[in-house]
Design a protein around this motif. Structure first.
Motif, short mmCIF file in Angstrom:
data_model
loop_
_atom_site.label_atom_id
_atom_site.label_comp_id
_atom_site.label_asym_id
_atom_site.label_seq_id
_atom_site.Cartn_x
_atom_site.Cartn_y
_atom_site.Cartn_z
N ASP A 166 -8.29 17.34 -5.88
CA ASP A 166 -7.85 17.06 -4.51
C ASP A 166 -7.57 15.59 -4.26
O ASP A 166 -7.88 15.05 -3.22
N SER A 167 -6.95 14.91 -5.26
CA SER A 167 -6.73 13.48 -5.04
C SER A 167 -5.61 12.90 -5.89
O SER A 167 -5.25 13.45 -6.94
N PHE A 168 -5.10 11.78 -5.40
CA PHE A 168 -4.15 10.92 -6.10
C PHE A 168 -4.57 9.47 -5.83
O PHE A 168 -5.36 9.20 -4.95
N TRP A 169 -3.99 8.56 -6.57
CA TRP A 169 -3.94 7.16 -6.21
C TRP A 169 -2.56 6.96 -5.58
O TRP A 169 -1.58 7.53 -6.07
N VAL A 170 -2.44 6.15 -4.53
CA VAL A 170 -1.15 5.91 -3.88
C VAL A 170 -0.93 4.39 -3.78
O VAL A 170 -1.79 3.66 -3.31
N ARG A 171 0.25 3.99 -4.24
CA ARG A 171 0.62 2.56 -4.25
C ARG A 171 1.96 2.41 -3.52
O ARG A 171 2.90 3.16 -3.77
N VAL A 172 2.03 1.44 -2.62
CA VAL A 172 3.25 1.18 -1.86
C VAL A 172 3.74 -0.23 -2.18
O VAL A 172 2.97 -1.19 -2.11
N ASP A 173 4.99 -0.32 -2.56
CA ASP A 173 5.65 -1.61 -2.85
C ASP A 173 4.86 -2.47 -3.83
O ASP A 173 4.78 -3.69 -3.70
N GLY A 174 4.25 -1.84 -4.83
CA GLY A 174 3.56 -2.57 -5.89
C GLY A 174 2.22 -3.14 -5.52
O GLY A 174 1.59 -3.84 -6.32
N GLU A 175 1.73 -2.89 -4.31
CA GLU A 175 0.41 -3.38 -3.89
C GLU A 175 -0.68 -2.61 -4.65
O GLU A 175 -0.42 -1.65 -5.36
N SER A 176 -1.92 -3.00 -4.46
CA SER A 176 -3.03 -2.29 -5.10
C SER A 176 -3.09 -0.84 -4.58
O SER A 176 -2.98 -0.62 -3.36
N PRO A 177 -3.27 0.13 -5.48
CA PRO A 177 -3.33 1.52 -5.04
C PRO A 177 -4.60 1.82 -4.24
O PRO A 177 -5.62 1.17 -4.42
#
Length: 159
Positions: free
Chosen positions: A81-92
């Motif tokens: 029930d999970s992912f790591w999510v990163r936006v515009d190369g920032e820390s996930p």
């Protein structure tokens, strides 16, 4: 556009992501939009973000604060029930404990390492990236959307 003033171009099918790393697979399910979703088939990466990801490219035409929503099915197991999510190369951020038991449901990306704090992002006009990195195998990703923060998100929308 639709009644929310958002075009369907903002809704991105997971199986149509711009970059799909190795060990991600496309599978069929009639409950998924376009009858397909994407799922990680390799080993879990619970403690640290991996290098393998799915990348979505979003062209923002109106600068502002946006929220990222994902349409996810977790099969109700509590262990997928999970992912790591990163936006515009920032820390996930660790997006863990996603509510999607036995059905595809929309969930706003939150940081489970910081009290499930809902995440919002300032996007200027132009191209932005949203990466979903695997954390637990078996978590199914159907769609994502960048949605304006000041607009109520229609969680019953199936795309």
């Amino acid at each position: 556009g639709d009644q929310y003033g958002i075009t369907t171009d903002f809704y991105l099918e997971a199986e149509c992501a711009d970059t799909v790393g190795a060990s991600w697979g496309i599978a069929s399910d009639g409950a998924a939009s376009n009858n397909e979703y994407i799922v990680w088939n390799g080993a879990n990466s619970n403690n640290s973000p991996p290098s393998n990801y799915i990348r979505f490219t979003i062209n923002i035409t109106t600068a502002g604060i946006y929220e990222i929503y994902a349409r996810v099915d977790t099969d109700g197991s509590g262990s997928d029930d999970s992912f790591w999510v990163r936006v515009d190369g920032e820390s996930p951020v660790r997006f863990n404990g996603i509510n999607g038991a036995n059905n595809f449901l929309w969930e706003q990306v939150y940081d489970s390492d910081n009290g499930n704090q809902l995440q919002s992002y300032f996007f200027d006009e132009g191209i932005h990236t949203v990466d979903f990195l695997h954390r637990e195998n078996g978590t199914k990703l159907d769609n994502i959307v960048a949605f304006p923060k000041n607009v109520a998100f229609p969680k019953n929308r199936t795309v």
